[in-house]
Design an enzyme around this catalytic site. Structure first.
Site, PDB file in Angstrom:
ATOM      1  N   CYS A  85      45.292  53.284  46.698  1.00  0.00           N
ATOM      2  CA  CYS A  85      46.197  52.222  46.236  1.00  0.00           C
ATOM      3  C   CYS A  85      46.603  52.459  44.789  1.00  0.00           C
ATOM      4  O   CYS A  85      45.822  52.195  43.862  1.00  0.00           O
ATOM      5  CB  CYS A  85      45.527  50.859  46.383  1.00  0.00           C
ATOM      6  SG  CYS A  85      46.559  49.478  45.810  1.00  0.00           S
TER       7      CYS A  85
ATOM      8  N   CYS B 246      46.751  49.286  42.652  1.00  0.00           N
ATOM      9  CA  CYS B 246      45.432  48.788  42.266  1.00  0.00           C
ATOM     10  C   CYS B 246      44.824  49.605  41.127  1.00  0.00           C
ATOM     11  O   CYS B 246      44.219  49.049  40.205  1.00  0.00           O
ATOM     12  CB  CYS B 246      44.473  48.828  43.456  1.00  0.00           C
ATOM     13  SG  CYS B 246      45.083  48.072  44.971  1.00  0.00           S
ATOM     14  N   ASP B 247      44.962  50.923  41.197  1.00  0.00           N
ATOM     15  CA  ASP B 247      44.147  51.797  40.351  1.00  0.00           C
ATOM     16  C   ASP B 247      44.917  52.696  39.394  1.00  0.00           C
ATOM     17  O   ASP B 247      44.310  53.415  38.601  1.00  0.00           O
ATOM     18  CB  ASP B 247      43.268  52.683  41.244  1.00  0.00           C
ATOM     19  CG  ASP B 247      42.327  51.859  42.107  1.00  0.00           C
ATOM     20  OD1 ASP B 247      41.878  50.800  41.639  1.00  0.00           O
ATOM     21  OD2 ASP B 247      42.033  52.272  43.245  1.00  0.00           O
TER      22      ASP B 247
END
Length: 321
Positions: free
Chosen positions: A146, A149-150
């Site tokens: 992701c 997300c990261d």
């Protein structure tokens, strides 16, 4: 033993299922959550956040929160309000029955384990992985599925994205906001992504391509340090030093249990009515990544879990009016 009956049974956990449990428990519906099994390959307790280290984009945590901690706290919140949680996996459902039947364990048993007036499906989805041993060891330690997300964690670093479809190109383009260089690793000599997505990637000076290339291994003991790549034309092997690897070869919703009973799209995601969690079957609701192939974020999954609980509560109330 006759099946135990509930007004609401929630199949699956994660942000969607546990939020549905919190809301339905606060509505005095005493929900039962079948959260999955740790040993199963899909719909594990807590969902994909159990494979995530630090979560920085979930509202309310200015310093970030570890994924498993967030899910543990949501689980405790659900049980505080009266939700009952069983660490088991549903093996069979009869969604058109009245009441709905849910089996745990032997799927060919004559009697269901549980019956319910309403069922909320929140079995989630899983990222398609490469099948390498290193993936299990390094997920959350430089290996991610992701970018949203990261990506922030890889500022000014050299990283790689594996894949050649729209999702891979979108992730790679997004990651150039942070990384100094993004190498797209694709097993063919041309991308499968749409032309407009390809043009954006080709025009981006921070994106490079490794064509006709597959990943033999991801290197690093406790964090990603590089990749071992193999050219599918020459069979030549080389190492690519990177500190981050994003796998973007697809997602697969955990919907096998509902095949032939609920409408799905071409990729197997459950279809819900516009702006609702309702499905084509009375009393059956779906939320989270099992029906969302667009956003796939913890916060949107939690929001749809709230929607499903409210929709289920209102549907149950309408039956008593």
């Amino acid at each position: 033993m006759p099946p135990a009956h509930r007004e609401v049974v929630i199949i699956g956990s994660g942000p969607a299922g546990l939020t549905a449990a919190i809301y339905s428990a606060r509505a005095d519906l005493a929900p039962l959550v079948l959260e999955g099994e740790p040993s199963s390959n899909s719909d594990q307790p807590g969902g994909q956040l159990m494979l995530t280290t630090e979560v920085e984009n979930f509202p309310g945590f200015p310093e970030g929160v570890m994924g498993p901690v967030l899910m543990s706290d949501m689980r405790a919140q659900a049980t505080r309000f009266g939700a009952e949680i069983e660490t088991v996996k549903a093996s069979r459902v009869e969604l058109s029955a009245s009441p709905i039947g849910i089996w745990v364990g032997d799927p060919v048993a004559d009697e269901p384990t549980h019956t319910a007036d309403a069922v909320i499906i929140s079995t989630g989805a899983r990222s398609v992985m490469l099948g390498l041993e290193a993936e299990e060891r390094l997920i959350g330690h430089g290996l991610s599925t992701c970018a949203t997300c990261d990506g922030f964690f890889f500022r000014d670093q050299e990283i790689a994205v594996v894949g050649g479809g729209d999702s891979a190109i979108e992730e790679a383009t997004f990651l150039t906001k942070f990384a100094s260089k993004v190498t797209i690793i694709h097993r063919r000599d041309e991308l499968r992504a749409s032309k407009i997505m390809q043009s954006r990637a080709f025009d981006n000076p921070r994106i490079e391509f490794a064509w006709n290339t597959v990943v033999d291994d991801i290197l690093g003991d406790d964090k990603v340090t590089g990749m071992r790549l193999r050219d599918t034309v020459t069979d030549k092997v080389r190492e690519l030093p990177v500190t981050g690897v994003f796998i973007a070869i697809g997602h697969r919703p955990n919907t096998d249990l509902f095949a032939g009973q609920l409408p799905m799209d071409d990729n197997g995601y459950l279809l819900t009515h516009p702006d609702r969690s309702t499905t084509d079957l009375e009393g059956v609701f779906a939320c989270g990544d099992v029906q969302d192939h667009t956003y796939r974020q913890a916060i949107t999954a939690a929001a749809s879990g709230c929607m499903a609980a409210i929709d289920a509560e209102r549907w149950l109330q309408s039956r008593h009016d």
